[in-house]
Design an enzyme around this catalytic site. Sequence first.
Site, PDB file in Angstrom:
ATOM      1  N   SER A 154     105.469 -25.474 114.407  1.00  0.00           N
ATOM      2  CA  SER A 154     105.557 -24.724 115.661  1.00  0.00           C
ATOM      3  C   SER A 154     104.591 -23.550 115.839  1.00  0.00           C
ATOM      4  O   SER A 154     104.326 -23.153 116.970  1.00  0.00           O
ATOM      5  CB  SER A 154     106.982 -24.197 115.837  1.00  0.00           C
ATOM      6  OG  SER A 154     107.351 -23.394 114.740  1.00  0.00           O
TER       7      SER A 154
ATOM      8  N   PRO B 157     101.522 -21.170 116.532  1.00  0.00           N
ATOM      9  CA  PRO B 157     102.044 -19.825 116.803  1.00  0.00           C
ATOM     10  C   PRO B 157     103.128 -19.770 117.893  1.00  0.00           C
ATOM     11  O   PRO B 157     103.505 -18.686 118.313  1.00  0.00           O
ATOM     12  CB  PRO B 157     100.796 -19.072 117.254  1.00  0.00           C
ATOM     13  CG  PRO B 157      99.986 -20.114 117.959  1.00  0.00           C
ATOM     14  CD  PRO B 157     100.211 -21.398 117.196  1.00  0.00           C
TER      15      PRO B 157
ATOM     16  N   LYS C 172     103.856 -24.143 122.276  1.00  0.00           N
ATOM     17  CA  LYS C 172     104.630 -25.303 122.742  1.00  0.00           C
ATOM     18  C   LYS C 172     106.132 -25.040 122.592  1.00  0.00           C
ATOM     19  O   LYS C 172     106.928 -25.500 123.405  1.00  0.00           O
ATOM     20  CB  LYS C 172     104.200 -26.555 121.976  1.00  0.00           C
ATOM     21  CG  LYS C 172     102.726 -26.913 122.170  1.00  0.00           C
ATOM     22  CD  LYS C 172     102.322 -28.110 121.347  1.00  0.00           C
ATOM     23  CE  LYS C 172     100.823 -28.299 121.372  1.00  0.00           C
ATOM     24  NZ  LYS C 172     100.093 -27.213 120.653  1.00  0.00           N
TER      25      LYS C 172
ATOM     26  N   ASP D  99     103.621 -31.605 116.506  1.00  0.00           N
ATOM     27  CA  ASP D  99     102.220 -31.272 116.787  1.00  0.00           C
ATOM     28  C   ASP D  99     101.578 -31.045 115.412  1.00  0.00           C
ATOM     29  O   ASP D  99     101.461 -29.910 114.956  1.00  0.00           O
ATOM     30  CB  ASP D  99     102.138 -30.030 117.671  1.00  0.00           C
ATOM     31  CG  ASP D  99     100.716 -29.709 118.095  1.00  0.00           C
ATOM     32  OD1 ASP D  99     100.069 -30.598 118.678  1.00  0.00           O
ATOM     33  OD2 ASP D  99     100.257 -28.588 117.830  1.00  0.00           O
TER      34      ASP D  99
ATOM     35  N   CYS E 252      95.385 -31.982 118.157  1.00  0.00           N
ATOM     36  CA  CYS E 252      94.241 -31.412 118.876  1.00  0.00           C
ATOM     37  C   CYS E 252      92.942 -31.935 118.254  1.00  0.00           C
ATOM     38  O   CYS E 252      91.977 -31.202 118.083  1.00  0.00           O
ATOM     39  CB  CYS E 252      94.275 -29.881 118.866  1.00  0.00           C
ATOM     40  SG  CYS E 252      94.311 -29.132 117.222  1.00  0.00           S
TER      41      CYS E 252
END
Length: 442
Positions: free
Chosen positions: A260, A262, A265, A328, A381
């Site tokens: 999670s 920084p 999201k 993520d 990303c």
Amino acid sequence: MSNSRLVAVTIIEKVLNENAYSNIVLGLELNKSELSDKDKALVTEIVYGTLKYKYTIDKILQHFVKNGFDKLESFVLNILRISVYQIRYLDKVPSFATVNEAVNLTKKKSNIGASKLVNGVLRSYLRETGEKYYNEENDIERLCFEYSFTKALVKLFIKQYGPQKAEEILKGLNYKPDVTVRVNTLKLTYKEIWEKLIENGYNIEEGYASSEAIRIIKGKNIENNILFNEGNITVQDESAMLTAPSMDLKPNMKVLDLCSAPGGKTTHIAEIMKNTGIVLAFDIHKNKLSLIEENIKRIGITNTTCEAQDATEYVPDLFEYADRVLIDVPCSGLGIIRKKPEIKWSKNIKDINNIIDIQRRIMDNASKYVKKGGVLVYSTCTLNKDENEGNIEWFLESHCEFKIEPVFFGEFDNIKYNDKGYVTIYPNEYMDGFFITKLIKS
């Protein structure tokens, strides 16, 4: 060379020699400097520009320093690098002034001999600005030089996307990013935040792909603005803004965000859920949890808790706990080179391949935390297909209880909807490169 150039060289030294993150060290050095806002902007331009075009700059310098390039004192080499960047890519400072400042700083910080070398190299370059520094008949060399990427990355993109799309990606990754903010509708409406930004002297535009985005075209540092400090806005790229909406969130759900920090999201998830339900935010780095907690407090979120947890380690208590799980995952970051140009030089193919095992272990654990009928969203990303499509194909082969549910963000030239259901976002002047897949557990 003025103090601003000294600060720029100092930052580049730390990024290239100490593996510091450009955005972090830049902020630290600028905050402790006494530079004017104009000079701070110049330092930022020089740092990011020099890092972005390092490959090209070094090819030019190697043409003039044919023997001993690798033995140059690091500080002297980086003075040469920022000077070539200014001469080649900036119109703000006359070339003769750039040379004189480079020589003076070298003389002050190194020695007379080094200053003569700097003077000779830069003046030789000024006399030969039309020179070609690569084999024009070799398309790989052209792409490397024109867009300033290593051969390994150019070959990777060509192998995975073909020559035409690869060049579009290289071009997209070199765009200078604007600051983009996400509005927090827990506090104010989009219109109210828009009007307050204008009142505070910002030149702004609507977002490109996200309905919650506002682009800051011109204005002072947004993180020093009262709207940011009061939690009305959060700085986030538009690609990342599309992740939470793809989770099909509903009020009062139980949600896990396994990687999670920084917290961009994480807080977006909480905002969409209107501060209801439970959001558990985990990260392997305990020191980064404070960043998430700061954002949660600033935004006014009350449904989220943070905890240090390695996402590659299975937690039995979380078995089929969550309605929604976001992973993520840590990745090579090849999609965010616009914002962190040092990724071009800090990543090699071996590093990229090693991270896939970590990603798959996280995917395997996350699959166990999702309730039947729940949603697992996988995002990165990066633009490396082995970390994206390759991982999804591996996952579906070994987790037959999951299937892809396509998501749609609208028709945009840089957003590719694959027939199998996953989404690749190509970098352009508005968005970073990104990958999102929504998976349903039966």
